[in-house]
Design a protein around this motif. Structure first.
Motif, short mmCIF file in Angstrom:
data_model
loop_
_atom_site.label_atom_id
_atom_site.label_comp_id
_atom_site.label_asym_id
_atom_site.label_seq_id
_atom_site.Cartn_x
_atom_site.Cartn_y
_atom_site.Cartn_z
N LEU A 11 -151.14 20.64 -21.75
CA LEU A 11 -152.50 20.64 -22.03
C LEU A 11 -153.12 21.33 -21.02
N LYS A 12 -152.78 21.06 -19.64
CA LYS A 12 -153.72 22.11 -18.62
C LYS A 12 -154.89 22.19 -18.95
N GLY A 13 -155.73 20.90 -19.07
CA GLY A 13 -157.36 20.89 -19.25
C GLY A 13 -157.82 21.37 -20.32
N ARG A 14 -156.89 21.39 -21.48
CA ARG A 14 -157.59 21.70 -22.71
C ARG A 14 -157.35 20.58 -23.74
N GLY A 15 -158.13 20.65 -24.74
CA GLY A 15 -158.03 19.46 -25.82
C GLY A 15 -156.64 19.56 -26.35
N THR A 16 -156.15 20.63 -26.96
CA THR A 16 -154.81 20.75 -27.52
C THR A 16 -154.17 21.84 -26.93
N ALA A 17 -152.91 21.89 -26.85
CA ALA A 17 -151.86 22.87 -26.51
C ALA A 17 -151.34 23.77 -27.63
N ARG A 79 -169.94 30.70 -31.06
CA ARG A 79 -169.00 30.20 -31.94
C ARG A 79 -167.63 29.71 -31.28
N GLY A 80 -166.98 28.52 -31.26
CA GLY A 80 -166.09 28.05 -30.37
C GLY A 80 -166.61 27.66 -29.19
N CYS A 81 -165.95 26.54 -28.59
CA CYS A 81 -166.44 25.78 -27.42
C CYS A 81 -165.18 25.46 -26.48
N GLU A 82 -165.51 25.83 -25.11
CA GLU A 82 -164.69 25.74 -24.32
C GLU A 82 -164.63 24.35 -23.74
N HIS A 83 -165.44 23.40 -24.05
CA HIS A 83 -165.29 22.05 -23.66
C HIS A 83 -163.95 21.54 -24.32
N GLY A 84 -163.62 21.90 -25.42
CA GLY A 84 -162.22 21.32 -25.81
C GLY A 84 -162.38 20.03 -26.54
N CYS A 85 -163.42 19.60 -26.80
CA CYS A 85 -163.40 18.06 -27.39
C CYS A 85 -162.54 17.87 -28.65
N ILE A 86 -161.55 17.33 -28.54
CA ILE A 86 -160.61 17.32 -29.69
C ILE A 86 -160.95 16.78 -30.97
N GLU A 106 -160.87 26.84 -28.69
CA GLU A 106 -161.27 26.59 -27.09
C GLU A 106 -161.18 27.75 -26.10
N THR A 107 -160.64 28.63 -26.57
CA THR A 107 -160.30 29.71 -25.70
C THR A 107 -160.70 31.04 -26.07
N LYS A 108 -161.01 31.28 -27.21
CA LYS A 108 -161.70 32.70 -27.74
C LYS A 108 -163.16 32.17 -28.32
#
Length: 360
Positions: A11-17, A79-86, A106-108
């Motif tokens: 996951l490395k700090g992301r909501g999904t991998a 649009r999109g959000c780096e917070h990564g809330c699942i 989460e990344t774009k």
């Protein structure tokens, strides 16, 4: 859909991998490590990095007439959000861009390059009638890229110039940077800030919202804003069965920090959010995953999600009624929502067109 197991270290700090395929994709692809691209013990891929994609939007102010949403106009600079809330219900919007609601969301990050020019144009129209504008209703307007891009700040600067009322919702301490703009607007009754605090459990919050501020930091945001005279509220959304069961404690802490309004929603799982959330549950809480999903379906008439306006925000059934009773009693005990914030519109004056100065 087949169950996907995701190792925690991926996951490395992301909501999904995973770049979960969107509903319009003609096929689905998965990466496969054949062992040729990396030496033993080396992470060839590295952590996923955030990419900003500039967009020339066709409009900025969005109108809605949904009976269960308490604002008529909104602005989302990103649009999109780096917070990564699942659990984010906005994830499926990336599907319209041919991007994954999973990792791509989460990344774009799509940034609206012409946001300020569009806002000036729309506010200056003779047909425009001012009413409260909600900022950051789909994705967080103070997500990390805002530190450099400053689109949200530029939007607020235009609203301040026009004395146009606005409210914003965030999980980020970045809002403190713009107190110099928000506080004078609040003094005129034209601004309010709502901070989302899903839980006080830092470990759970780190899994649910991996790149958002920690719960204790969000409480400090509330206190900082309240000390500056800015009307504050707390959002306890979403409520998830058998996970964030500390609603009363959140309300108590938020009241002590200075929040005077509060609201909640139950978990919403539209489109691709449902399988993404199922995978997240199996990754982090496999022992209770089935129990959580059964209770969610109980609130949704046996389905993962029901978009009916009458029930999509609060759900239906015994559990939904229990959550509603708990919220109302706890909110009343502390004194939340006793005075509704009113946002006057009579001060509004249209902005000067972009690049045009005043006569005198």
């Amino acid at each position: 859909m087949a169950e996907v197991r995701v190792p925690l270290q991926a996951l490395k700090g992301r909501g999904t991998a995973t770049r979960f395929p969107h509903r319009f994709a003609p096929d689905a692809r998965e990466g496969f490590d054949d062992g040729w691209d990396a030496e033993e013990g080396e992470d060839a891929a590295g952590p996923p990095r955030t990419e900003v994609i500039w967009e020339n939007a066709r409009s900025l102010i969005t109108s809605n007439d949904s009976p269960d949403i308490h604002f008529g106009k909104s602005i989302n600079p990103y649009r999109g959000c780096e917070h990564g809330c699942i659990y984010c219900y906005a994830r499926p919007t990336h599907s319209y861009l041919n991007l994954s609601p999973g990792l791509d969301f989460e990344t774009k990050i799509i940034a609206k390059r012409n946001a300020v020019d569009l806002l000036r144009l729309e506010l200056a129209r003779k047909s425009y009638r001012p009413e409260l504008i909600a900022i950051g209703t789909a994705t967080d307007c103070y997500q990390p890229v805002e530190r450099e891009l400053r689109l949200t700040r530029q939007v607020i600067e235009v609203l301040q110039e026009c004395d146009h009322p606005f409210a914003l919702v965030t999980k980020s301490s970045g809002v403190e940077r713009d107190i110099d703009l928000i506080a004078p607007m609040a003094a005129k009754g034209l601004a309010a800030v709502y901070v989302t605090i899903t839980t006080l459990d830092a470990d759970l919050a780190r899994k649910l919202e991996p790149r958002a501020a920690a719960p204790h930091r969000r409480l400090r945001i509330l206190k900082t804003l309240a000390d500056q005279g800015i009307p504050c509220g707390v959002s306890l959304a979403p409520q998830i069965p058998f996970l964030n069961d500390d609603m009363e404690q959140v309300l108590e802490a938020a009241w002590e920090a200075g929040a005077r309004e509060a609201f909640y929603h139950v978990l919403r799982l539209p489109w691709e959010v449902a399988p993404l959330f199922r995978t997240w549950l199996q990754t982090h809480y496999p022992q209770r995953a089935d129990r959580v999903m059964h209770r969610i379906q109980e609130m949704r008439g046996g389905k993962d999600y029901d978009s009916d306006f009458a029930t999509r925000m609060k759900g239906s059934g015994t559990w939904a009624e229990l959550v509603g009773q708990r919220f109302r009693k706890a909110a009343a005990r502390h004194g939340f929502n006793r005075k509704k914030v009113e946002f006057p519109t009579h001060l509004f004056r249209p902005p000067a067109p972009a690049g045009q100065g005043t006569l005198f």
